[in-house]
Design a protein around this motif. Structure first.
Motif, short mmCIF file in Angstrom:
data_model
loop_
_atom_site.label_atom_id
_atom_site.label_comp_id
_atom_site.label_asym_id
_atom_site.label_seq_id
_atom_site.Cartn_x
_atom_site.Cartn_y
_atom_site.Cartn_z
N GLU A 4 0.84 -1.20 0.00
CA GLU A 4 0.00 0.00 0.00
C GLU A 4 0.88 1.25 0.00
O GLU A 4 1.91 1.29 0.67
N TYR A 5 0.43 2.27 -0.76
CA TYR A 5 1.17 3.52 -0.86
C TYR A 5 0.18 4.68 -0.73
O TYR A 5 -0.88 4.67 -1.36
N GLY A 6 0.57 5.64 0.06
CA GLY A 6 -0.29 6.80 0.25
C GLY A 6 0.25 7.67 1.37
O GLY A 6 1.09 7.24 2.16
N GLY A 7 -0.23 8.90 1.41
CA GLY A 7 0.18 9.83 2.45
C GLY A 7 -1.02 10.59 2.97
O GLY A 7 -2.09 10.00 3.19
N ASN A 8 -0.87 11.89 3.09
CA ASN A 8 -1.97 12.69 3.62
C ASN A 8 -2.82 13.31 2.51
O ASN A 8 -3.64 14.18 2.75
N LEU A 9 -2.59 12.86 1.25
CA LEU A 9 -3.40 13.29 0.12
C LEU A 9 -4.12 12.08 -0.46
O LEU A 9 -3.73 10.93 -0.24
N GLN B 235 -2.32 13.21 -7.24
CA GLN B 235 -2.55 13.48 -5.82
C GLN B 235 -3.38 14.75 -5.68
O GLN B 235 -3.19 15.72 -6.40
N ASN B 236 -4.34 14.73 -4.74
CA ASN B 236 -5.12 15.93 -4.47
C ASN B 236 -5.67 15.86 -3.05
O ASN B 236 -5.63 14.81 -2.40
N ASN B 237 -6.17 17.00 -2.61
CA ASN B 237 -6.80 17.05 -1.28
C ASN B 237 -8.29 17.33 -1.37
O ASN B 237 -8.90 17.82 -0.42
N PHE B 238 -8.89 17.05 -2.53
CA PHE B 238 -10.33 17.25 -2.72
C PHE B 238 -11.09 16.37 -1.73
O PHE B 238 -10.84 15.18 -1.61
N GLY B 239 -12.05 16.93 -1.05
CA GLY B 239 -12.84 16.18 -0.09
C GLY B 239 -12.19 16.06 1.27
O GLY B 239 -12.81 15.56 2.21
N LEU B 240 -10.93 16.52 1.37
CA LEU B 240 -10.23 16.45 2.65
C LEU B 240 -10.17 17.81 3.34
O LEU B 240 -9.96 17.87 4.55
N ASN C 64 -8.17 25.99 -0.07
CA ASN C 64 -6.77 25.75 -0.42
C ASN C 64 -6.59 24.38 -1.09
O ASN C 64 -5.76 23.57 -0.67
N PHE C 65 -7.36 24.15 -2.13
CA PHE C 65 -7.30 22.87 -2.84
C PHE C 65 -6.00 22.77 -3.63
O PHE C 65 -5.54 23.74 -4.22
N THR C 66 -5.43 21.60 -3.65
CA THR C 66 -4.18 21.37 -4.37
C THR C 66 -4.26 20.08 -5.16
O THR C 66 -5.01 19.15 -4.83
N THR C 67 -3.47 20.02 -6.23
CA THR C 67 -3.38 18.81 -7.04
C THR C 67 -2.02 18.76 -7.69
O THR C 67 -1.43 19.81 -7.99
#
Length: 263
Positions: free
Chosen positions: A200-205, A226-231, A235-238
């Motif tokens: 498994e791979y992932g972080g805070n995005l 990677q994005n923070n949509f829904g989180l 300040n949305f990022t991708t």
């Protein structure tokens, strides 16, 4: 849902579906000198989007998803063999009273024994990834189902790519629901598609995998977004994300080829 892409040149398949009629158009590159055709075919289903095509020297194998035309309107998988003029030679379906089958992503390939492999989704009370093995006549020889690795805490999983692994067996790339909405899972499978290991791979995005390439040394190069949509609420990022793992699942390198952007 990701649109299907048709990965085997020189043929491209396009479809339009309305009620129980599909329009099948095959366009071939001029360099290969193949004829093109435009067919309107009634398969007898309420709707039937075709999602993948695998050309051979003698025929075209096509898979898709169909909705039954009678209650309870079952959702199933369809396998069609067309001759080189676009006429269907055989049509086979996978359907169940209590389970859906869907091969939306289009990732067919042929095994050395001539059998055909595809990936998709299935759902009874729980969503699962599925591998389907057909023979050349479209008979279903094998299905293997895979739960989200965090089930029952999370259930959604979507397989993205399945490839033969040079050292034997297969490797499957999937996205799975997690605390970050979606993370990446890589399955190493044996020759019977049973799980050997999952990484498994992932972080805070939220991480959405799409392509997978097997490098010459047996490592896997994986592309993702990677994005923070829904989180977050602002300040949305991708950003794009590419990384390589070795056969033991260790990260060899990772890159962010495009700078993080503010939306």
């Amino acid at each position: 849902m990701q649109a299907a892409w048709f990965h085997m040149l020189p043929a491209y398949l396009y479809y339009v579906y309305m009620k129980n009629i599909i329009i099948l158009i095959l366009v071939a590159t001029a360099a290969h000198g193949q004829s093109t055709f435009n067919k309107v075919i009634d398969l007898g289903f309420n709707s039937c989007p075709l999602t993948d095509i695998m050309p051979t020297d003698s025929c075209y194998y096509v898979t898709g998803v169909y909705l039954d035309s009678a209650p309870p309107f079952k959702l199933g998988n369809i396998f069609i063999k067309f001759d080189l003029e676009g006429e269907p030679e055989l049509i086979k379906t996978i359907v169940s009273e209590d389970k859906f089958y869907q091969t939306w992503l289009g990732d067919m390939f042929t095994m050395p024994n001539g059998n055909i492999v595809d990936i998709g989704l299935t759902n009874d009370t729980t969503g699962k990834a599925i591998i389907i093995v057909y023979n050349a006549l479209g008979d279903t020889l094998l299905t293997k189902e895979y739960l989200n690795i965090h089930y029952p805490a999370f259930s959604f999983i979507i397989p993205r790519v399945l490839l033969p692994y040079p050292e034997g067996g297969f490797v499957m790339l999937a996205g799975h629901e997690s605390e970050n909405l979606e993370d990446i899972s890589v399955y190493f499978l044996d020759d019977d598609f049973d799980v050997l290991e999952v990484f498994e791979y992932g972080g805070n995005l939220s991480e959405i995998p799409i392509p997978l390439i097997i490098d010459n040394d047996g490592g896997l190069i994986i592309g993702a977004g990677q994005n923070n949509f829904g989180l977050v609420l602002k300040n949305f990022t991708t950003r794009a994300y590419i990384f390589k793992i070795d056969s033991q699942g260790g990260v060899v390198w990772e890159k962010y080829p495009f700078p993080q952007s503010q939306l």
